[in-house]
Design a protein around this motif. Sequence first.
Motif, PDB file in Angstrom:
ATOM      1  N   SER A 146      22.146  23.728 -43.385  1.00  0.00           N
ATOM      2  CA  SER A 146      23.381  24.509 -43.378  1.00  0.00           C
ATOM      3  C   SER A 146      24.531  23.643 -43.854  1.00  0.00           C
ATOM      4  O   SER A 146      24.623  22.458 -43.559  1.00  0.00           O
ATOM      5  CB  SER A 146      23.663  25.079 -42.001  1.00  0.00           C
ATOM      6  N   SER A 147      25.413  24.253 -44.574  1.00  0.00           N
ATOM      7  CA  SER A 147      26.505  23.487 -45.172  1.00  0.00           C
ATOM      8  C   SER A 147      27.517  23.005 -44.157  1.00  0.00           C
ATOM      9  O   SER A 147      27.853  21.827 -44.158  1.00  0.00           O
ATOM     10  CB  SER A 147      27.174  24.302 -46.281  1.00  0.00           C
ATOM     11  N   PRO A 148      28.065  23.879 -43.288  1.00  0.00           N
ATOM     12  CA  PRO A 148      28.991  23.306 -42.311  1.00  0.00           C
ATOM     13  C   PRO A 148      28.203  22.627 -41.195  1.00  0.00           C
ATOM     14  O   PRO A 148      27.265  23.179 -40.649  1.00  0.00           O
ATOM     15  CB  PRO A 148      29.771  24.499 -41.785  1.00  0.00           C
ATOM     16  N   ARG A 149      28.581  21.474 -40.875  1.00  0.00           N
ATOM     17  CA  ARG A 149      27.897  20.660 -39.875  1.00  0.00           C
ATOM     18  C   ARG A 149      28.617  20.813 -38.541  1.00  0.00           C
ATOM     19  O   ARG A 149      29.841  20.712 -38.471  1.00  0.00           O
ATOM     20  CB  ARG A 149      27.940  19.215 -40.348  1.00  0.00           C
ATOM     21  N   ILE A 150      27.841  21.078 -37.414  1.00  0.00           N
ATOM     22  CA  ILE A 150      28.429  21.224 -36.091  1.00  0.00           C
ATOM     23  C   ILE A 150      28.512  19.846 -35.464  1.00  0.00           C
ATOM     24  O   ILE A 150      27.596  19.026 -35.576  1.00  0.00           O
ATOM     25  CB  ILE A 150      27.574  22.148 -35.205  1.00  0.00           C
ATOM     26  N   ASN A 151      29.585  19.663 -34.810  1.00  0.00           N
ATOM     27  CA  ASN A 151      29.804  18.423 -34.071  1.00  0.00           C
ATOM     28  C   ASN A 151      28.724  18.309 -32.989  1.00  0.00           C
ATOM     29  O   ASN A 151      28.429  19.279 -32.305  1.00  0.00           O
ATOM     30  CB  ASN A 151      31.202  18.481 -33.447  1.00  0.00           C
ATOM     31  N   PRO A 152      28.108  17.135 -32.786  1.00  0.00           N
ATOM     32  CA  PRO A 152      27.075  16.998 -31.757  1.00  0.00           C
ATOM     33  C   PRO A 152      27.586  17.317 -30.353  1.00  0.00           C
ATOM     34  O   PRO A 152      26.851  17.846 -29.521  1.00  0.00           O
ATOM     35  CB  PRO A 152      26.625  15.544 -31.854  1.00  0.00           C
ATOM     36  N   GLU A 153      28.834  17.015 -30.080  1.00  0.00           N
ATOM     37  CA  GLU A 153      29.406  17.337 -28.769  1.00  0.00           C
ATOM     38  C   GLU A 153      29.483  18.846 -28.575  1.00  0.00           C
ATOM     39  O   GLU A 153      29.202  19.359 -27.499  1.00  0.00           O
ATOM     40  CB  GLU A 153      30.804  16.722 -28.627  1.00  0.00           C
ATOM     41  N   THR A 154      29.836  19.558 -29.630  1.00  0.00           N
ATOM     42  CA  THR A 154      29.908  21.015 -29.559  1.00  0.00           C
ATOM     43  C   THR A 154      28.511  21.605 -29.356  1.00  0.00           C
ATOM     44  O   THR A 154      28.326  22.536 -28.560  1.00  0.00           O
ATOM     45  CB  THR A 154      30.537  21.586 -30.847  1.00  0.00           C
ATOM     46  N   ALA A 155      27.545  21.054 -30.064  1.00  0.00           N
ATOM     47  CA  ALA A 155      26.175  21.531 -29.916  1.00  0.00           C
ATOM     48  C   ALA A 155      25.668  21.284 -28.497  1.00  0.00           C
ATOM     49  O   ALA A 155      25.007  22.145 -27.898  1.00  0.00           O
ATOM     50  CB  ALA A 155      25.266  20.851 -30.936  1.00  0.00           C
ATOM     51  N   ARG A 156      25.979  20.120 -27.950  1.00  0.00           N
ATOM     52  CA  ARG A 156      25.564  19.824 -26.579  1.00  0.00           C
ATOM     53  C   ARG A 156      26.257  20.762 -25.585  1.00  0.00           C
ATOM     54  O   ARG A 156      25.647  21.244 -24.638  1.00  0.00           O
ATOM     55  CB  ARG A 156      25.882  18.365 -26.255  1.00  0.00           C
ATOM     56  N   TYR A 157      27.539  21.019 -25.807  1.00  0.00           N
ATOM     57  CA  TYR A 157      28.275  21.931 -24.934  1.00  0.00           C
ATOM     58  C   TYR A 157      27.687  23.340 -25.001  1.00  0.00           C
ATOM     59  O   TYR A 157      27.509  23.996 -23.978  1.00  0.00           O
ATOM     60  CB  TYR A 157      29.760  21.961 -25.314  1.00  0.00           C
ATOM     61  N   LEU A 158      27.383  23.794 -26.213  1.00  0.00           N
ATOM     62  CA  LEU A 158      26.800  25.133 -26.372  1.00  0.00           C
ATOM     63  C   LEU A 158      25.419  25.219 -25.709  1.00  0.00           C
ATOM     64  O   LEU A 158      25.084  26.216 -25.075  1.00  0.00           O
ATOM     65  CB  LEU A 158      26.709  25.500 -27.847  1.00  0.00           C
ATOM     66  N   ALA A 159      24.623  24.175 -25.851  1.00  0.00           N
ATOM     67  CA  ALA A 159      23.301  24.166 -25.215  1.00  0.00           C
ATOM     68  C   ALA A 159      23.434  24.163 -23.689  1.00  0.00           C
ATOM     69  O   ALA A 159      22.693  24.870 -22.988  1.00  0.00           O
ATOM     70  CB  ALA A 159      22.498  22.956 -25.680  1.00  0.00           C
ATOM     71  N   HIS A 160      24.393  23.389 -23.173  1.00  0.00           N
ATOM     72  CA  HIS A 160      24.641  23.363 -21.730  1.00  0.00           C
ATOM     73  C   HIS A 160      25.110  24.730 -21.237  1.00  0.00           C
ATOM     74  O   HIS A 160      24.658  25.225 -20.197  1.00  0.00           O
ATOM     75  CB  HIS A 160      25.677  22.286 -21.402  1.00  0.00           C
TER      76      HIS A 160
END
Length: 193
Positions: A15-29
């Motif tokens: 995917s072209s836009p890259r998600i911040n790892p902190e955001t991904a961790r927050y979303l998973a949590h």
Amino acid sequence: MINDNLDDYLDNDNSSPRINPETARYLAHHEQKLYQEIETRKRFEAGLLFLCCQIGSASLAWLLFSLQTTLIIIQVSAIALAMLPGLIDFSDSFSFELSSERWEVKHSRPMQSVGKLLIGGAVGWTSTKRISEAVFKTHQQIETTYKEIREAQTPKTTTANNQYDLIGWCVLGVVGLLIFSKMITSLFSEPSK
């Protein structure tokens, strides 16, 4: 549906836009927290259903008894309602898999399902036990009363004979007294000339 898109978006490396790892961790949590809340809500609803069915079973038994329904219908309906949560849990945790190679039966929570079934059966049975005892005692009392009434209505031979004998002796005594009084009066009366 949204969950699948989010998982695809998080897992897709192209995917072209890259998600911040902190955001991904927050979303998973946050996603995990939502799943836990849903499971807690399901357990709470299952417990509430179990409690309502147990109370409803006893109430239904007394309601049907008040409506003068037959005893077997009272027992079957009360026990079925009390066992309903156990049957629902049993059907939810039961799975059957069939493939070309083998078939497999799985049950994820057998003790919980069996426990609910046993508790439901016990509650249903005890809620109808008092009604059954009351019905049987009433039936016995009705039979006893019916026997007493039947015995009171049928004349006893010894009592009837004694009554007839007493009446016979009274009539004989009265006739005897009349004859005796007639004899006495005829003896003491002057003969007519």
